[in-house]
Design an enzyme around this catalytic site. Structure first.
Site, short mmCIF file in Angstrom:
data_model
loop_
_atom_site.label_atom_id
_atom_site.label_comp_id
_atom_site.label_asym_id
_atom_site.label_seq_id
_atom_site.Cartn_x
_atom_site.Cartn_y
_atom_site.Cartn_z
N HIS A 256 0.82 -1.22 0.00
CA HIS A 256 0.00 0.00 0.00
C HIS A 256 0.84 1.26 0.00
CE1 HIS A 256 -3.31 -2.65 0.87
NE2 HIS A 256 -4.15 -1.64 0.93
N1 ADP Z 1 -12.78 -9.57 2.00
C1 ADP Z 1 -13.81 -8.70 1.91
N2 ADP Z 1 -15.02 -9.13 1.47
C2 ADP Z 1 -16.05 -8.28 1.33
N3 ADP Z 1 -15.98 -6.97 1.62
C3 ADP Z 1 -14.81 -6.50 2.07
C4 ADP Z 1 -13.68 -7.32 2.23
N4 ADP Z 1 -12.66 -6.54 2.67
C5 ADP Z 1 -13.15 -5.29 2.77
N5 ADP Z 1 -14.44 -5.27 2.41
C6 ADP Z 1 -15.32 -4.10 2.33
O1 ADP Z 1 -14.52 -2.98 1.98
C7 ADP Z 1 -14.77 -1.92 2.89
C8 ADP Z 1 -13.52 -1.12 3.13
O2 ADP Z 1 -13.15 -0.50 1.92
P1 ADP Z 1 -11.93 0.52 1.86
O3 ADP Z 1 -11.86 1.30 3.11
O4 ADP Z 1 -12.09 1.29 0.60
O5 ADP Z 1 -10.68 -0.45 1.73
P2 ADP Z 1 -9.45 -0.72 2.73
O6 ADP Z 1 -9.98 -1.59 3.83
O7 ADP Z 1 -8.45 -1.44 1.90
O8 ADP Z 1 -8.97 0.62 3.22
C9 ADP Z 1 -15.30 -2.57 4.13
O9 ADP Z 1 -16.13 -1.68 4.83
C10 ADP Z 1 -16.03 -3.79 3.62
O10 ADP Z 1 -17.36 -3.50 3.29
MG MG Z 2 -7.21 1.67 2.80
#
Ligand code: ADP
Ligand code: MG
Ligand code: ADP
Ligand code: MG
Ligand code: MG
Ligand code: MG
Lengths: 204, 130, 130, 204
Positions: free
Chosen positions: C14
């Site tokens: 990241h």
């Molecule tokens: N393995 C997964 N399966 C389904 N949804 C997921 C998964 N991992 C994360 N999410 C979804 O992604 C959202 C977070 O997105 P975002 O904040 O954009 O990404 P990151 O966690 O990489 O910062 C969570 O609230 C959830 O709804």
């Molecule tokens: Mg993130």
């Protein structure tokens, strides 16, 4: 060994390691990350630079300074290992102006203990300890036989070629580490060879 | 929302960018946890320096417990030297994978866990993939 | 001295500095193994970008097997998307701890191990501490 | 839904997500790394910019483009998840100019399948899937009831508050994740609410 001879020893070791910088790094290229020559050169350069400033130190304090300088400057695993060794010698030689038979034995065995603790290692692991340990044993209560000491260092170094490395980066190679001399063992051999050279010159 | 936490994390790497990048990644996961990093040698070469580890440690409040993460073995030896030089402080070294364990640590430290709990979670609570 | 090896390593993080720092650390362990890195978003923000993953992949000879290491879950999802887009290539994703597993991987890849062997060693052959 | 309505939907969603950017990030601060609002904003901004360029695309190709844009631009876990969902809808709607009852059902269930595969997740894990899945089920063979669909999205979103998060960053919190609405579920709710708004406006 008095404080002047110790300084002479360190200067000669530094020159020797600089000369063999590329050789040590090449050896480390086979078993590790190829920087042992650069690391030792950097560390002993700093020691030699320090020698001019540390004019009035006792032998014990000098060894302590050398140790902490090596820890600070070497940058790789050899730093805390050599550094601990010198600091332990310094501690063992508190109040001693002239290292003789039993002080040698005491200082070196403390150094070996320090390396073993610091590296969580023991002899046979294919590291610099395989030079330091037989050297410590070659010091007896009487006056040191520098030829014996040098040959103990040499044999210890050579023996690492047949060992499976158990500690440090080389350990990841497993059986494939056999057939390579350990770079830390080689630099340690140079250190003790220069010690013998310095002390033999003083005897003449 | 977060409870007060009293554990700081210190990342020691052979490469400054790696330590600093780890700090950046993990700080995002919880901006309220104290995360510190150091890496590389003065001349930019690859290695670890006890002087740099000590300098990072000195940035951390002396009452705060410190959990140290390192990349490879020689960094651990140097961290141990600093640990021995500062017996008055509560410094513990973790053998957890630096990034993955560090991620768990920032979460549990942020929830107010103790040094021992954070260490245990970092070493055991880490999971990757499925 | 090293046998020819046919496995390249790709580090996806990241944070660009973290990926690049990992590459720097591991490349030192064996300058002959192909190690690639990518991280962060175009605008410097924290995240992973399939465009960057693909760009890194395109730097690797298309006959070379690729083992991908990632920092946290969403990086894996993006790596999987790139993997699916390039079914003609032999790309495998490792769940090993990125730095520690990566270190083992560069050693075994340097010894000429196959993609499967490198992956297994990275995931199982990693040890830290004592 | 024809291609023009789809574009309208995407524009409204983008505006909605921008409005709620900080709210989404705050929600993500509790369960994750606090960037979900920024991520979704970035992704849908890029989609809206693309819409002007993608003038002559079919509905199916438009969805594919939206999907790949989200994958490229979102930057977090939501990118591959939303991206896969749109790409699967695009694939399901090959040759379809106007999405009707059974095409909706087909498209959404493929999207749900895609999210479940990509995220290695299933309903009840406290993620955006807990919105997408009930929404897909609210589409029947007949013409969609947009009120039903919106309320399915709303209930799905609300339900995540009581769930122990099993996937994504929130999973590390274990039981402590209970009591927080999932940010991805909220952004998905906005997406489907804007879909309902768009389609209801078209019906008038
Ligand atoms: N393995 C997964 N399966 C389904 N949804 C997921 C998964 N991992 C994360 N999410 C979804 O992604 C959202 C977070 O997105 P975002 O904040 O954009 O990404 P990151 O966690 O990489 O910062 C969570 O609230 C959830 O709804
Ligand atoms: Mg993130
Ligand atoms: N745990 C250990 N115990 C004893 N000696 C070790 C240990 N780890 C490394 N060494 C010694 O250090 C040498 C490598 O030093 P150097 O190349 O300077 O450090 P690094 O491996 O960090 O690059 C090895 O050849 C070996 O003799
Ligand atoms: Mg080395
Ligand atoms: Mg090194
Ligand atoms: Mg997030």
């Amino acid at each position: 060994m008095n404080v002047e001879q110790a300084k002479q020893w360190l200067r000669q070791t530094s020159a020797r390691l600089s000369e063999h910088k590329d050789e040590l790094s090449t050896l480390d290229h086979a078993l590790g990350d190829g920087d042992h020559g650069v690391n030792m050169h950097r560390g002993f350069q700093a020691v030699v630079e320090g020698l001019d400033e540390w004019e009035d130190l006792s032998l014990s304090s000098l060894m302590q300074k050398v140790g902490s300088t090596l820890v600070s400057k070497v940058g790789g695993a050899a730093g805390p290992l050599y550094g601990t060794a010198f600091m332990r010698m310094g501690a063992a030689w508190k109040g001693i102006e002239q290292v003789n038979g039993s002080a040698w034995s005491e200082g070196l065995s403390k150094a070996v203990e320090g390396i073993a603790q610091r590296g969580k290692t023991s002899t046979g692991d294919g590291t610099l300890l395989d030079v330091w340990s037989p050297v410590a044993e070659a010091f007896t209560e009487g006056e040191p036989s520098w030829d014996n000491i040098e040959s103990a260092a040499y044999k210890g170094m050579e023996a690492t070629e047949e060992m499976v490395v158990k500690k440090g980066r080389g350990a990841l190679l497993g059986e494939q580490s056999v057939g390579h001399i350990d770079p830390g063992a080689v630099s340690s051999y140079y250190l003790f060879q220069e010690l013998a050279n310095t002390m033999k010159a003083g005897e003449q | 929302m977060m409870e007060e936490n009293n554990v700081a994390l210190l990342f020691v790497s052979h490469v400054e960018a790696l330590a600093e990048g780890a700090r950046e990644l993990l700080q995002q996961a919880n901006p309220d946890v104290g995360i510190y990093s150091c890496g590389g040698l003065e001349d930019g070469e690859i290695g670890t320096s006890i002087d740099r580890i000590e300098a990072s440690l000195n940035k951390i409040d002396s009452e705060t417990d410190v959990l140290v993460f390192y990349d490879i073995g020689s960094a651990k030896m140097n961290a141990e030297m600093v640990q021995e030089m500062h017996e008055e402080r509560n410094i513990v070294i973790s053998d957890a994978p630096m990034i993955e364990g560090g991620y768990v640590a920032v979460i549990t430290a942020g929830l107010g866990a103790s040094l021992e709990e954070v260490k245990r979670d970092a070493e055991e609570g880490y999971s990757k993939g499925e």
